[in-house]
Design an enzyme around this catalytic site. Structure first.
Site, PDB file in Angstrom:
ATOM      1  N   GLN A  75       0.835  -1.209   0.000  1.00  0.00           N
ATOM      2  CA  GLN A  75       0.000   0.000   0.000  1.00  0.00           C
ATOM      3  C   GLN A  75       0.870   1.260   0.000  1.00  0.00           C
ATOM      4  O   GLN A  75       0.596   2.227   0.715  1.00  0.00           O
ATOM      5  CB  GLN A  75      -0.949  -0.014   1.199  1.00  0.00           C
ATOM      6  CG  GLN A  75      -2.125  -0.962   1.017  1.00  0.00           C
ATOM      7  CD  GLN A  75      -3.059  -0.523  -0.110  1.00  0.00           C
ATOM      8  OE1 GLN A  75      -3.140   0.656  -0.455  1.00  0.00           O
ATOM      9  NE2 GLN A  75      -3.762  -1.487  -0.694  1.00  0.00           N
ATOM     10  N   SER A  76       1.909   1.272  -0.807  1.00  0.00           N
ATOM     11  CA  SER A  76       2.813   2.423  -0.850  1.00  0.00           C
ATOM     12  C   SER A  76       2.153   3.622  -1.531  1.00  0.00           C
ATOM     13  O   SER A  76       1.736   3.537  -2.694  1.00  0.00           O
ATOM     14  CB  SER A  76       4.076   2.032  -1.625  1.00  0.00           C
ATOM     15  OG  SER A  76       4.834   3.178  -1.940  1.00  0.00           O
ATOM     16  N   ASN A  77       2.106   4.738  -0.808  1.00  0.00           N
ATOM     17  CA  ASN A  77       1.623   5.985  -1.412  1.00  0.00           C
ATOM     18  C   ASN A  77       2.643   6.520  -2.403  1.00  0.00           C
ATOM     19  O   ASN A  77       2.296   7.167  -3.386  1.00  0.00           O
ATOM     20  CB  ASN A  77       1.379   7.029  -0.328  1.00  0.00           C
ATOM     21  CG  ASN A  77       0.384   6.565   0.705  1.00  0.00           C
ATOM     22  OD1 ASN A  77      -0.749   6.242   0.360  1.00  0.00           O
ATOM     23  ND2 ASN A  77       0.795   6.490   1.966  1.00  0.00           N
TER      24      ASN A  77
END
Ligand SMILES: *Cc1c(COP(=O)(O)O)cnc(C)c1O
Length: 336
Positions: A75-77
């Site tokens: 879930q890397s922004n």
């Protein structure tokens, strides 16, 4: 310290707003709280990586790359903002995604940032916990070359001196805004992870001798390790900016009391902070970074860390796309 010397593509919506949190200030009865809205940087739902990517993409172009390759948690922004910037400037985009969390559900693996990465046309390469992720990144770079691509490798979080220039520039922007508003900033607080944000801010603020203390609330590492990482990168960034030695070790301050069980694992404090900001201010924080950062700020206000007549600015670093990956935890918290 002239930032205009460095190549930069301009796509962030800047300056981001600096707003007073009247209802949160009243609810806590503490110092006057402000929020700097870097969740509103405009690119692909916004967030702090966009400022770094303005400098990183210019460098990628200068080097003749045609593919952006980067790495992060599932879930890397940062991965999502890189995928958006790649689309906007016609780069291919390969993302090395590490599943750092043991128990994840379907929403974590496929909604939120992952959904958007795919929508932007990025290629996703997913790896289980415990993978040698540096090696996976090298292997993926080799695979991009093997298919005839010219990769530009961006480190996790865009945290190298070139990326950190985006946050040195933030320091200039914040000071100009505060001057115009007649606002004396006594403290700046934000969530710190791969360290480029805090390092860039410190290189900028200390390089300008602004006299604004910065507190990083960590989301992964223990305090000592985080401070060492931030200091090393702040020094490199200061050197790049021509203000070598500007960042004293004592200026680097982190607090790791709000991480909980680990990176990306919800805490009761994070969920309470998320609800409080939503209900008092209509502002959405995120479960991995700004929620834990705000939990830290709220707790420190309650413990009297700041004087009542001080102005404390919270830097909102974005990340709201991640809310949809944590649907289960948020539903439970909202019903309480
Ligand atoms: C990456 C990120 C951070 C941390 O910034 P670093 O430069 O990696 O320390 C904070 N908040 C959000 C929402 C992020 O995506």
């Amino acid at each position: 310290m002239q930032i205009a010397r460095f190549p930069r593509l301009r796509f962030a919506h800047l300056p981001t707003p600096l707003e007073r949190l009247d209802r949160l200030t009243a609810a806590l009865g503490g110092p006057t709280l402000w929020i700097k809205r870097d969740d509103c940087t405009g690119l692909g739902l916004g967030g702090n990586k966009t400022r770094k990517l303005e400098f990183l993409l210019a460098d990628a172009k200068a080097q003749g790359a045609d593919t952006l390759l980067t790495v992060g948690a599932v879930q890397s922004n940062h991965a999502r903002q890189t995928a958006a910037a790649a689309a906007r400037y016609g780069f291919a985009c390969d993302l090395v995604l590490e599943n750092r969390i043991a128990d994840t559900d379907a929403a974590y693996r496929s909604s939120g940032n992952v959904l958007l990465d795919r929508l932007y046309g990025a290629r996703l390469h997913e790896f289980p916990p415990g993978t040698d992720i540096a090696q996976a990144l090298k292997d993926t770079a080799a695979a991009v070359k093997a298919r005839g691509g010219r990769p530009y490798v961006i480190p996790g979080g865009g945290s190298n001196p070139v990326g950190a220039l985006g946050y040195a520039n933030f320091a200039v922007e914040l000071l100009a805004q505060a001057t115009e508003m007649g606002l004396r900033i006594d403290h700046l607080v934000h969530a710190t992870g791969s360290s480029g944000t805090q390092a860039g801010i410190l290189a900028g603020l200390e390089g300008l001798r602004a006299g604004i203390p910065v507190l990083g609330i960590t989301v992964r590492q223990p305090r000592e390790k985080q401070e060492a990482m931030v200091h090393a990168l702040a020094e490199e960034t200061a050197e790049l900016l021509g203000v070598k030695g500007a960042v004293a070790r004592a200026a680097v301050v982190a607090n790791s009391d709000y991480v909980g069980a680990g990176y990306g694992v919800p805490t009761a404090g994070m969920l309470a902070a998320l609800k409080l900001l939503a209900r008092e201010e209509g502002i959405l924080l995120d479960p991995v970074y700004s929620g834990k950062g705000m939990d830290g700020l709220i707790d420190l206000v309650r413990k009297g860390r700041f004087r009542g007549d001080e102005n404390v600015v919270f830097l909102h670093t974005g990340g709201q796309a991640g809310l949809f990956a944590y649907q289960g935890a948020l539903e439970r918290a909202s019903n309480e």
